[in-house]
Write a protein that holds these residues in place. Structure first.
Motif, PDB file in Angstrom:
ATOM      1  N   PHE A 158       0.636  -0.904  -0.395  1.00 34.85           N
ATOM      2  CA  PHE A 158      -0.385  -0.230  -0.164  1.00 34.85           C
ATOM      3  C   PHE A 158       0.811   1.341   0.525  1.00 34.85           C
ATOM      4  O   PHE A 158       1.279   1.051   1.114  1.00 34.85           O
ATOM      5  N   SER A 159       0.154   2.252  -1.045  1.00 35.45           N
ATOM      6  CA  SER A 159       1.646   3.048  -1.223  1.00 35.45           C
ATOM      7  C   SER A 159       1.727   4.463   0.142  1.00 35.45           C
ATOM      8  O   SER A 159       1.996   5.033   0.239  1.00 35.45           O
ATOM      9  N   ASP A 160       0.365   4.324   0.436  1.00 33.47           N
ATOM     10  CA  ASP A 160      -0.116   5.276   1.867  1.00 33.47           C
ATOM     11  C   ASP A 160      -0.101   4.611   3.099  1.00 33.47           C
ATOM     12  O   ASP A 160      -0.263   5.225   3.802  1.00 33.47           O
ATOM     13  N   VAL A 161       0.568   3.666   3.484  1.00 38.17           N
ATOM     14  CA  VAL A 161       0.770   3.290   4.015  1.00 38.17           C
ATOM     15  C   VAL A 161       2.879   2.743   4.500  1.00 38.17           C
ATOM     16  O   VAL A 161       3.410   2.771   3.002  1.00 38.17           O
ATOM     17  N   PRO A 162       3.159   3.900   5.764  1.00 35.44           N
ATOM     18  CA  PRO A 162       4.460   3.738   5.544  1.00 35.44           C
ATOM     19  C   PRO A 162       5.366   1.992   5.868  1.00 35.44           C
ATOM     20  O   PRO A 162       4.162   1.359   6.309  1.00 35.44           O
ATOM     21  N   ALA A 163       6.316   1.897   5.251  1.00 36.68           N
ATOM     22  CA  ALA A 163       6.775   0.597   4.746  1.00 36.68           C
ATOM     23  C   ALA A 163       7.098   0.091   5.762  1.00 36.68           C
ATOM     24  O   ALA A 163       6.374  -1.481   6.031  1.00 36.68           O
ATOM     25  N   SER A 164       7.595   0.855   6.627  1.00 39.29           N
ATOM     26  CA  SER A 164       7.496  -0.181   8.086  1.00 39.29           C
ATOM     27  C   SER A 164       6.154  -0.258   8.654  1.00 39.29           C
ATOM     28  O   SER A 164       6.630  -0.880  10.058  1.00 39.29           O
ATOM     29  N   ASN A 165       5.483  -0.035   8.306  1.00 38.62           N
ATOM     30  CA  ASN A 165       4.243  -0.714   9.242  1.00 38.62           C
ATOM     31  C   ASN A 165       3.434  -1.549   7.919  1.00 38.62           C
ATOM     32  O   ASN A 165       1.698  -1.087   8.660  1.00 38.62           O
ATOM     33  N   GLN A 166       3.937  -2.100   7.246  1.00 36.44           N
ATOM     34  CA  GLN A 166       3.203  -2.900   6.549  1.00 36.44           C
ATOM     35  C   GLN A 166       4.260  -4.436   6.132  1.00 36.44           C
ATOM     36  O   GLN A 166       5.442  -4.094   6.196  1.00 36.44           O
ATOM     37  N   VAL A 167       3.072  -5.254   6.062  1.00 33.64           N
ATOM     38  CA  VAL A 167       4.214  -6.382   5.602  1.00 33.64           C
ATOM     39  C   VAL A 167       2.753  -7.833   4.972  1.00 33.64           C
ATOM     40  O   VAL A 167       1.772  -7.304   4.765  1.00 33.64           O
ATOM     41  N   ALA A 168       3.412  -8.062   3.724  1.00 31.60           N
ATOM     42  CA  ALA A 168       2.954  -8.944   2.422  1.00 31.60           C
ATOM     43  C   ALA A 168       4.168 -10.228   2.485  1.00 31.60           C
ATOM     44  O   ALA A 168       4.323 -10.227   2.662  1.00 31.60           O
ATOM     45  N   LEU A 169       2.834 -10.813   2.975  1.00 30.84           N
ATOM     46  CA  LEU A 169       3.107 -12.402   3.590  1.00 30.84           C
ATOM     47  C   LEU A 169       4.209 -12.633   2.359  1.00 30.84           C
ATOM     48  O   LEU A 169       5.522 -13.810   2.454  1.00 30.84           O
ATOM     49  N   SER A 170       3.714 -12.815   1.072  1.00 32.19           N
ATOM     50  CA  SER A 170       4.527 -13.175   0.330  1.00 32.19           C
ATOM     51  C   SER A 170       4.203 -12.556  -1.218  1.00 32.19           C
ATOM     52  O   SER A 170       2.682 -12.807  -1.952  1.00 32.19           O
ATOM     53  N   SER A 171       4.632 -11.653  -1.881  1.00 30.86           N
ATOM     54  CA  SER A 171       4.418 -10.856  -2.653  1.00 30.86           C
ATOM     55  C   SER A 171       3.961 -11.627  -4.041  1.00 30.86           C
ATOM     56  O   SER A 171       3.259 -11.177  -4.669  1.00 30.86           O
ATOM     57  N   SER A 172       4.481 -12.392  -4.003  1.00 33.09           N
ATOM     58  CA  SER A 172       4.290 -13.567  -5.477  1.00 33.09           C
ATOM     59  C   SER A 172       3.111 -14.185  -5.424  1.00 33.09           C
ATOM     60  O   SER A 172       2.363 -15.233  -6.179  1.00 33.09           O
ATOM     61  N   GLY A 173       2.096 -14.518  -4.031  1.00 37.97           N
ATOM     62  CA  GLY A 173       1.112 -15.371  -3.325  1.00 37.97           C
ATOM     63  C   GLY A 173       1.264 -16.879  -3.607  1.00 37.97           C
ATOM     64  O   GLY A 173       0.515 -17.792  -3.276  1.00 37.97           O
ATOM     65  N   ASP A 174       2.763 -16.878  -2.599  1.00 38.28           N
ATOM     66  CA  ASP A 174       3.275 -18.121  -2.176  1.00 38.28           C
ATOM     67  C   ASP A 174       2.917 -18.152  -0.589  1.00 38.28           C
ATOM     68  O   ASP A 174       3.215 -18.026  -0.042  1.00 38.28           O
ATOM     69  N   PHE A 175       1.523 -19.609  -1.077  1.00 39.98           N
ATOM     70  CA  PHE A 175       1.361 -20.107   0.390  1.00 39.98           C
ATOM     71  C   PHE A 175       2.456 -20.467   1.394  1.00 39.98           C
ATOM     72  O   PHE A 175       1.975 -20.027   2.236  1.00 39.98           O
ATOM     73  N   ASP A 176       3.540 -21.829   0.945  1.00 42.77           N
ATOM     74  CA  ASP A 176       4.526 -21.638   1.405  1.00 42.77           C
ATOM     75  C   ASP A 176       5.596 -20.793   2.431  1.00 42.77           C
ATOM     76  O   ASP A 176       5.552 -20.451   3.418  1.00 42.77           O
ATOM     77  N   GLU A 190      -5.646  -9.101   6.372  1.00 41.95           N
ATOM     78  CA  GLU A 190      -7.006 -10.046   5.607  1.00 41.95           C
ATOM     79  C   GLU A 190      -6.766 -11.215   5.933  1.00 41.95           C
ATOM     80  O   GLU A 190      -5.287 -11.857   5.729  1.00 41.95           O
ATOM     81  N   GLU A 191      -7.439 -12.060   5.434  1.00 40.91           N
ATOM     82  CA  GLU A 191      -7.428 -13.702   4.842  1.00 40.91           C
ATOM     83  C   GLU A 191      -7.011 -14.325   3.955  1.00 40.91           C
ATOM     84  O   GLU A 191      -7.339 -13.003   2.535  1.00 40.91           O
ATOM     85  N   LEU A 192      -6.180 -14.922   3.385  1.00 37.58           N
ATOM     86  CA  LEU A 192      -6.502 -15.950   2.080  1.00 37.58           C
ATOM     87  C   LEU A 192      -6.909 -17.161   1.797  1.00 37.58           C
ATOM     88  O   LEU A 192      -8.254 -17.366   3.031  1.00 37.58           O
ATOM     89  N   PRO A 193      -6.942 -16.468   0.502  1.00 35.76           N
ATOM     90  CA  PRO A 193      -7.746 -17.670   0.244  1.00 35.76           C
ATOM     91  C   PRO A 193      -7.564 -19.715   0.315  1.00 35.76           C
ATOM     92  O   PRO A 193      -6.940 -19.844   0.909  1.00 35.76           O
ATOM     93  N   GLU A 194      -9.067 -19.962   0.797  1.00 37.61           N
ATOM     94  CA  GLU A 194      -8.727 -21.452   1.658  1.00 37.61           C
ATOM     95  C   GLU A 194      -8.776 -22.473   0.566  1.00 37.61           C
ATOM     96  O   GLU A 194      -9.382 -23.354   0.869  1.00 37.61           O
ATOM     97  N   ILE A 195      -7.184 -22.618  -0.287  1.00 37.23           N
ATOM     98  CA  ILE A 195      -6.540 -23.000  -0.586  1.00 37.23           C
ATOM     99  C   ILE A 195      -5.235 -23.880   0.008  1.00 37.23           C
ATOM    100  O   ILE A 195      -5.092 -22.689   0.649  1.00 37.23           O
ATOM    101  N   HIS A 196      -4.679 -24.427   0.245  1.00 32.94           N
ATOM    102  CA  HIS A 196      -3.273 -25.248   0.099  1.00 32.94           C
ATOM    103  C   HIS A 196      -3.666 -25.178   1.639  1.00 32.94           C
ATOM    104  O   HIS A 196      -4.220 -25.542   2.422  1.00 32.94           O
ATOM    105  N   LEU A 197      -2.024 -24.143   2.149  1.00 37.69           N
ATOM    106  CA  LEU A 197      -1.877 -23.381   3.208  1.00 37.69           C
ATOM    107  C   LEU A 197      -2.743 -22.290   3.832  1.00 37.69           C
ATOM    108  O   LEU A 197      -2.553 -22.197   5.164  1.00 37.69           O
TER     109      LEU A 197
END
Length: 320
Positions: free
Chosen positions: A257-275, A299-306
Motif C-alpha cells: 500500500f503506497s499510502d502506508v509507511p513501509a515500516s508499518n506493513q508486511v506482505a506475507l508473500s508478494s508472489s502469492g506463495d502459500f508456503d 486480511e484472510e488468504l484464499p481457503e486453499i493449500h495452507l
C-alpha cells in the motif's frame, strides 16, 4: 539470559538433569523438557504461563519410539506417519501410563510427532526419553520462529537455546486423530487438508475450543499480538480506521500500500506463495506488534493449500 548455541551434547545433558531447553523444529521453536519428568513438565507450564488444561505435544526421533508411549497406531494414522514423518504432523493416540497425566491435561490421548529438523532429531536420538515441547513463547503470544524470538521472551526461564536457524514451515503441526473410525483434524497446520485426504480420504475438521481443548492448540484465542488485530477487507478496514489514534499497521497476503509507511506493513508473500506466507506469518505479526501503531489490520488468504491453516491462526490472533 539463556546461552544460544548449537551444542547438542550440552542440550542433552541439561534435559537429562531436568532443565528446559529451547529446540528448533521445522514449524516453530519448542520449549522442551523431559516428558516423563513431572517436575520438568510443571516448569514448562510455569515458564509459559500456560493453563494446565492445555495439553502438550511429545516429540520423538522416529515412529519406532512412538510405540513406547502409546497403546497402538490405527492403520490410517500409521499411513499418515509414513507419508509425513519427519514433518509437521502430530498424531493424537491413546497413551500408555508412562506418559504423565500432566502432559495430556488428564486426557487419555497424547499428541506425538517426529520433527523434521536435523539438530533436534540428532538430539532426540541421544535421549532415552521423549520431549514435551510446546512453542517457546509466553502462552497466547505469537509463536517463535528464530532463536532470538525465544531469547526475547523466555531467555531468563530456560537453560539453553539450541539454535537451528529460521523455521522452514513457520506454522505449527497439523494435529490428526481418529474417533469411531473417522479421521479427524483437531488443528490445522503445516500439512494441508488436501494432502491428508489424498492418503486417508475425507476428514472431519473440528472447530477450536474456548476451554478444555481435546488436543493441543485448540484454544479459540491464541497466537495473538499484544496489539488489537482486526480481520476483514483491507480497503474497507483502512477507510474505517483512518482516524485511529496511534495509526494502524497492515498485514496482507501479497499486496503493498503506497499510502502506508513501509515500516508499518508486511506482505506475507508478494508472489502469492502459500508456503512462503506460512513461513513468514509469525515473524510478520511479531514485527507489526513492535511498531508504534495501536492497531493491526489484516486480511484472510484464499481457503486453499495452507491458506486454511494460516487463516486459522489469523482468526485466533484476532479473537482476543
Amino acid at each position: 539470559m539463556a546461552e544460544i548455541g548449537k551444542d547438542i551434547e550440552k542440550s542433552a545433558a541439561l534435559l537429562a538433569s531436568g532443565e528446559l531447553v529451547a529446540i528448533p523444529t521445522e514449524t516453530v521453536y519448542g520449549l522442551a523438557g523431559n516428558a516423563l519428568d513431572e517436575k520438568a513438565v510443571v516448569q514448562i507450564f510455569k515458564s509459559k504461563n500456560r493453563p494446565r488444561f492445555d495439553p502438550l505435544i511429545v516429540h520423538v526421533a522416529g515412529i519406532d519410539q512412538v510405540y513406547n508411549y502409546v497403546e497402538s497406531i490405527p492403520e490410517e494414522l500409521k499411513a499418515l506417519a509414513e507419508a509425513f514423518w519427519p514433518g509437521p504432523l502430530t498424531l493424537l493416540l491413546t497413551k500408555k501410563s508412562i506418559i504423565p497425566d500432566l502432559v495430556t491435561s488428564g486426557l487419555g490421548k497424547v499428541g506425538v510427532r517426529v520433527p523434521n529438523h536435523a539438530l533436534t532429531l540428532s538430539l532426540l536420538e541421544r535421549l532415552d526419553f521423549p520431549l514435551a515441547a510446546p512453542s517457546a513463547n509466553p502462552f497466547g503470544y505469537i509463536s517463535p520462529t528464530s532463536a532470538s524470538h525465544v531469547q526475547d521472551h523466555l531467555g531468563d526461564k530456560l537453560a539453553y537455546i539450541l539454535d537451528g536457524g529460521h523455521c522452514e514451515v513457520g506454522l505449527e503441526s497439523t494435529i490428526v486423530g481418529m474417533e469411531e473410525g473417522q479421521v479427524i483434524i483437531y488443528r490445522l497446520g503445516g500439512i494441508s487438508v488436501s494432502a491428508i485426504e489424498e492418503i486417508v480420504g475425507k476428514v472431519l475438521i473440528l472447530p477450536q475450543s474456548s476451554s478444555n481443548p481435546q488436543s493441543p492448540g485448540m484454544l479459540k484465542s491464541h497466537y495473538a499480538p499484544r496489539k488489537r488485530m482486526i480481520l476483514g477487507d483491507l480497503d474497507e478496514l483502512m477507510q474505517q480506521h483512518q482516524s485511529e489514534k496511534g495509526g494502524f499497521a497492515i498485514l496482507s497476503f501479497k499486496r503493498s500500500f503506497s499510502d502506508v509507511p513501509a515500516s508499518n506493513q508486511v506482505a506475507l508473500s508478494s508472489s502469492g506463495d502459500f508456503d512462503e506466507a506460512a513461513r513468514n506469518l509469525f515473524s510478520a505479526m511479531r514485527r507489526l506488534d513492535e511498531t508504534d501503531t495501536s492497531l493491526i489490520l489484516a486480511e484472510e488468504l484464499p481457503e486453499i493449500h495452507l491458506g486454511k491453516a494460516i487463516n486459522d491462526r489469523l482468526r485466533r490472533a484476532a479473537a482476543k
